[in-house]
Design a protein around this motif. Structure first.
Motif, PDB file in Angstrom:
ATOM      1  N   LEU A  83       0.824  -1.210   0.000  1.00  0.00           N
ATOM      2  CA  LEU A  83       0.000   0.000   0.000  1.00  0.00           C
ATOM      3  C   LEU A  83       0.857   1.259   0.000  1.00  0.00           C
ATOM      4  O   LEU A  83       0.544   2.239  -0.694  1.00  0.00           O
ATOM      5  N   PHE A  84       1.942   1.244   0.747  1.00  0.00           N
ATOM      6  CA  PHE A  84       2.802   2.426   0.782  1.00  0.00           C
ATOM      7  C   PHE A  84       3.541   2.601  -0.543  1.00  0.00           C
ATOM      8  O   PHE A  84       3.727   3.730  -1.014  1.00  0.00           O
ATOM      9  N   LEU A  85       3.983   1.500  -1.163  1.00  0.00           N
ATOM     10  CA  LEU A  85       4.615   1.603  -2.476  1.00  0.00           C
ATOM     11  C   LEU A  85       3.639   2.169  -3.504  1.00  0.00           C
ATOM     12  O   LEU A  85       4.025   2.971  -4.367  1.00  0.00           O
ATOM     13  N   ALA A  86       2.379   1.763  -3.412  1.00  0.00           N
ATOM     14  CA  ALA A  86       1.365   2.317  -4.315  1.00  0.00           C
ATOM     15  C   ALA A  86       1.158   3.803  -4.055  1.00  0.00           C
ATOM     16  O   ALA A  86       0.998   4.598  -4.991  1.00  0.00           O
ATOM     17  N   ALA A  87       1.170   4.187  -2.785  1.00  0.00           N
ATOM     18  CA  ALA A  87       0.974   5.598  -2.436  1.00  0.00           C
ATOM     19  C   ALA A  87       2.111   6.464  -2.950  1.00  0.00           C
ATOM     20  O   ALA A  87       1.891   7.606  -3.373  1.00  0.00           O
ATOM     21  N   ALA A 105       8.286   0.466  -8.089  1.00  0.00           N
ATOM     22  CA  ALA A 105       8.183  -0.392  -6.903  1.00  0.00           C
ATOM     23  C   ALA A 105       9.204  -1.521  -6.953  1.00  0.00           C
ATOM     24  O   ALA A 105       9.776  -1.903  -5.923  1.00  0.00           O
ATOM     25  N   TRP A 106       9.450  -2.063  -8.122  1.00  0.00           N
ATOM     26  CA  TRP A 106      10.385  -3.187  -8.276  1.00  0.00           C
ATOM     27  C   TRP A 106      11.815  -2.777  -7.894  1.00  0.00           C
ATOM     28  O   TRP A 106      12.550  -3.556  -7.297  1.00  0.00           O
ATOM     29  N   GLY A 107      12.201  -1.573  -8.244  1.00  0.00           N
ATOM     30  CA  GLY A 107      13.547  -1.124  -7.952  1.00  0.00           C
ATOM     31  C   GLY A 107      13.690  -0.406  -6.620  1.00  0.00           C
ATOM     32  O   GLY A 107      14.783   0.097  -6.307  1.00  0.00           O
ATOM     33  N   ASN A 108      12.628  -0.347  -5.826  1.00  0.00           N
ATOM     34  CA  ASN A 108      12.680   0.356  -4.546  1.00  0.00           C
ATOM     35  C   ASN A 108      13.354  -0.532  -3.499  1.00  0.00           C
ATOM     36  O   ASN A 108      12.848  -1.602  -3.149  1.00  0.00           O
ATOM     37  N   LYS A 128      10.095 -12.246   3.804  1.00  0.00           N
ATOM     38  CA  LYS A 128       9.108 -11.360   3.201  1.00  0.00           C
ATOM     39  C   LYS A 128       9.741 -10.291   2.321  1.00  0.00           C
ATOM     40  O   LYS A 128       9.015  -9.556   1.643  1.00  0.00           O
ATOM     41  N   GLN A 129      11.050 -10.198   2.317  1.00  0.00           N
ATOM     42  CA  GLN A 129      11.716  -9.135   1.578  1.00  0.00           C
ATOM     43  C   GLN A 129      11.780  -9.451   0.084  1.00  0.00           C
ATOM     44  O   GLN A 129      11.941 -10.607  -0.306  1.00  0.00           O
ATOM     45  N   PRO A 130      11.675  -8.419  -0.767  1.00  0.00           N
ATOM     46  CA  PRO A 130      11.693  -8.642  -2.219  1.00  0.00           C
ATOM     47  C   PRO A 130      13.119  -8.773  -2.746  1.00  0.00           C
ATOM     48  O   PRO A 130      14.095  -8.675  -2.002  1.00  0.00           O
ATOM     49  N   ALA A 131      13.203  -8.960  -4.056  1.00  0.00           N
ATOM     50  CA  ALA A 131      14.511  -9.171  -4.687  1.00  0.00           C
ATOM     51  C   ALA A 131      15.386  -7.932  -4.614  1.00  0.00           C
ATOM     52  O   ALA A 131      16.624  -8.046  -4.612  1.00  0.00           O
ATOM     53  N   SER A 132      14.795  -6.743  -4.565  1.00  0.00           N
ATOM     54  CA  SER A 132      15.601  -5.525  -4.478  1.00  0.00           C
ATOM     55  C   SER A 132      16.409  -5.480  -3.193  1.00  0.00           C
ATOM     56  O   SER A 132      17.528  -4.949  -3.175  1.00  0.00           O
ATOM     57  N   VAL A 133      15.881  -6.048  -2.123  1.00  0.00           N
ATOM     58  CA  VAL A 133      16.626  -6.138  -0.861  1.00  0.00           C
ATOM     59  C   VAL A 133      17.566  -7.337  -0.886  1.00  0.00           C
ATOM     60  O   VAL A 133      18.628  -7.326  -0.277  1.00  0.00           O
ATOM     61  N   GLY A 134      17.183  -8.386  -1.620  1.00  0.00           N
ATOM     62  CA  GLY A 134      18.019  -9.574  -1.710  1.00  0.00           C
ATOM     63  C   GLY A 134      19.365  -9.307  -2.330  1.00  0.00           C
ATOM     64  O   GLY A 134      20.345 -10.030  -2.056  1.00  0.00           O
ATOM     65  N   VAL A 135      19.482  -8.282  -3.169  1.00  0.00           N
ATOM     66  CA  VAL A 135      20.774  -7.930  -3.759  1.00  0.00           C
ATOM     67  C   VAL A 135      21.780  -7.583  -2.668  1.00  0.00           C
ATOM     68  O   VAL A 135      22.982  -7.851  -2.800  1.00  0.00           O
ATOM     69  N   PHE A 136      21.302  -7.020  -1.582  1.00  0.00           N
ATOM     70  CA  PHE A 136      22.175  -6.581  -0.495  1.00  0.00           C
ATOM     71  C   PHE A 136      22.893  -7.752   0.173  1.00  0.00           C
ATOM     72  O   PHE A 136      23.946  -7.566   0.775  1.00  0.00           O
ATOM     73  N   THR A 137      22.344  -8.958   0.066  1.00  0.00           N
ATOM     74  CA  THR A 137      22.948 -10.116   0.735  1.00  0.00           C
ATOM     75  C   THR A 137      24.274 -10.528   0.099  1.00  0.00           C
ATOM     76  O   THR A 137      25.044 -11.263   0.722  1.00  0.00           O
ATOM     77  N   THR A 161      15.158  -9.544 -15.317  1.00  0.00           N
ATOM     78  CA  THR A 161      14.390 -10.282 -16.312  1.00  0.00           C
ATOM     79  C   THR A 161      12.889  -9.996 -16.258  1.00  0.00           C
ATOM     80  O   THR A 161      12.265  -9.757 -17.308  1.00  0.00           O
ATOM     81  N   PRO A 162      12.219 -10.016 -15.081  1.00  0.00           N
ATOM     82  CA  PRO A 162      10.769  -9.756 -15.068  1.00  0.00           C
ATOM     83  C   PRO A 162      10.386  -8.402 -15.644  1.00  0.00           C
ATOM     84  O   PRO A 162       9.356  -8.287 -16.328  1.00  0.00           O
ATOM     85  N   VAL A 163      11.198  -7.374 -15.399  1.00  0.00           N
ATOM     86  CA  VAL A 163      10.876  -6.046 -15.920  1.00  0.00           C
ATOM     87  C   VAL A 163      10.976  -6.028 -17.438  1.00  0.00           C
ATOM     88  O   VAL A 163      10.114  -5.463 -18.132  1.00  0.00           O
ATOM     89  N   VAL A 164      12.016  -6.646 -17.980  1.00  0.00           N
ATOM     90  CA  VAL A 164      12.178  -6.695 -19.432  1.00  0.00           C
ATOM     91  C   VAL A 164      11.042  -7.475 -20.070  1.00  0.00           C
ATOM     92  O   VAL A 164      10.474  -7.058 -21.089  1.00  0.00           O
TER      93      VAL A 164
END
Length: 279
Positions: free
Chosen positions: A144-148, A207-210, A223-232, A254-257
Motif C-alpha cells: 500500500l505504501f509503495l502504491a501511495a 516499486a520493483w527497484g525500490n 518477506k523481503q523482495p529481490a531488491s533487498v536480496g541484492v544486499f545479501t 528479467t521480469p521487468v524486461v
C-alpha cells in the motif's frame, strides 16, 4: 556556398554521432560487466572476457530461498502496487480531467509537488505510523505504501492521457443513457489503454527497484523482495561475491524486461482515436 553548408552539416553530424556513441558506451559499460561477470568463475570489479565460461554463479543463486522467494515477493508487491496505483489514478484523474473543480489547479500543484518529494523525507513519520497501525513487517502494508508513493505521478500521467480523449465521445454515451462510470469504463479506458499500460509499467518498475522502503518496513528476510536480496551479496569486510551478484542481477532484471515486451506487444503503443470523431 551550398558545398560549404553541406560540409558544415556533415561535420556537425559527425560530432553529434560521436557524442551519442560516447554516451551509449557509458551506459553499456555496466551491462558489459554484468554479462561477463555472471559467467566468470573468478569475476572481479573489472569487465573482462571470462577465462573459463561457467554457469556456477547461476547455479548458486537459483534456489527458492536465494532468488525464487525474493522474486515472488517482489512480483506480489510490485504488481499489487501497480494495480492499486492504476485503479486509484483513473478514479482521481477522471474528475480532474472532465470537471471544472474549484480547487483543481491547487490540487494538481500539490500532486506535482508530491511526485518530486524524496522518499527519505517521509520515512520517519511513515515508520511511526506503521508501528502504531501494527503494519511493520507486513507485505500488504508495504504494498500500500509503495502504491501511495507512485500515485501522484500516476495521477498526473493519467490525467494527461484522459485530456487527449474528446469529451464529445462521452457526451454521445450520456445521451444514450450511460452514466459517468459507464462512459469511463466503456469509452475512455479502452482509448487510453496504451497510456495506462505506460502508467502500469512505470509504477511497477518504480516499486520493483525500490530498496529503501521494503528494507525499512520488512524485518523478516522471508518477506523481503529481490531488491533487498541484492544486499545479501555484499559480505562483511568489503567481500563481495561479484559473480553471484551479476547472476542475481540478471535474474532480477528479467521480469521487468519481459513485462515491457509483453505490454508493448499487446498494446501496440498507439492511441485508437482515429475515426472516433466525425468531422
Amino acid at each position: 556556398m551550398a558545398a560549404v553548408t553541406v560540409a558544415r552539416w556533415r561535420s556537425a553530424s559527425v560530432v553529434v554521432h560521436l557524442v551519442l556513441a560516447v554516451i551509449a558506451l557509458v551506459f553499456l559499460a555496466p551491462l558489459l560487466w554484468l554479462l561477463t561477470a555472471a559467467f566468470d568463475a573468478d569475476a572481479a570489479l573489472t569487465a573482462k572476457v571470462p577465462e573459463a565460461f561457467t554457469l556456477d554463479n547461476f547455479a548458486q543463486v537459483l534456489s527458492w530461498e536465494q532468488s525464487g522467494r525474493p522474486l515472488w515477493n517482489g512480483l506480489l508487491m510490485s504488481g499489487g502496487a501497480a494495480l492499486i496505483s492504476v485503479v486509484a489514478a483513473v478514479l482521481c484523474a477522471y474528475p480532474l480531467s472532465r470537471y471544472q473543480l474549484r480547487f483543481r489547479r491547487p490540487f494538481l500543484y500539490v500532486v506535482l509537488f508530491a511526485s518530486g518529494l524524496p522518499i527519505t523525507a517521509v520515512m520517519v513519520p511513515v515508520y511511526s505510523m506503521f508501528v502504531q497501525l501494527e503494519l511493520v513487517d507486513s507485505m500488504l502494508g508495504t504494498t500500500l505504501f509503495l502504491a501511495a508513493t507512485s500515485l501522484p505521478i500516476a495521477i498526473w500521467m493519467t490525467k494527461n492521457f484522459m485530456d487527449g480523449v474528446p469529451v464529445s465521445l462521452e457526451e454521445a454515451a450520456w445521451v444514450d443513457g450511460a452514466s459517468a462510470m459507464q462512459a469511463l469504463r466503456s469509452i475512455v479506458l479502452p482509448l487510453i489503454a496504451p497510456g495506462m499500460g505506460v502508467v502500469a509499467i512505470f509504477t511497477f518498475i518504480t516499486a520493483w527497484g525500490n530498496f529503501f522502503v521494503p528494507f525499512i518496513l520488512l524485518l523478516d528476510p522471508a518477506k523481503q523482495p529481490a531488491s533487498v536480496g541484492v544486499f545479501t551479496f555484499f559480505g562483511q569486510g568489503g567481500l563481495i561475491a561479484y559473480g553471484q551478484l551479476a547472476a542475481y542481477s540478471i535474474l532480477y532484471t528479467t521480469p521487468v524486461v519481459v513485462l515491457y515486451l509483453v505490454v508493448s506487444r499487446a498494446l501496440g503503443g498507439a492511441f485508437a482515436l482515429a475515426g472516433a470523431i466525425k468531422h
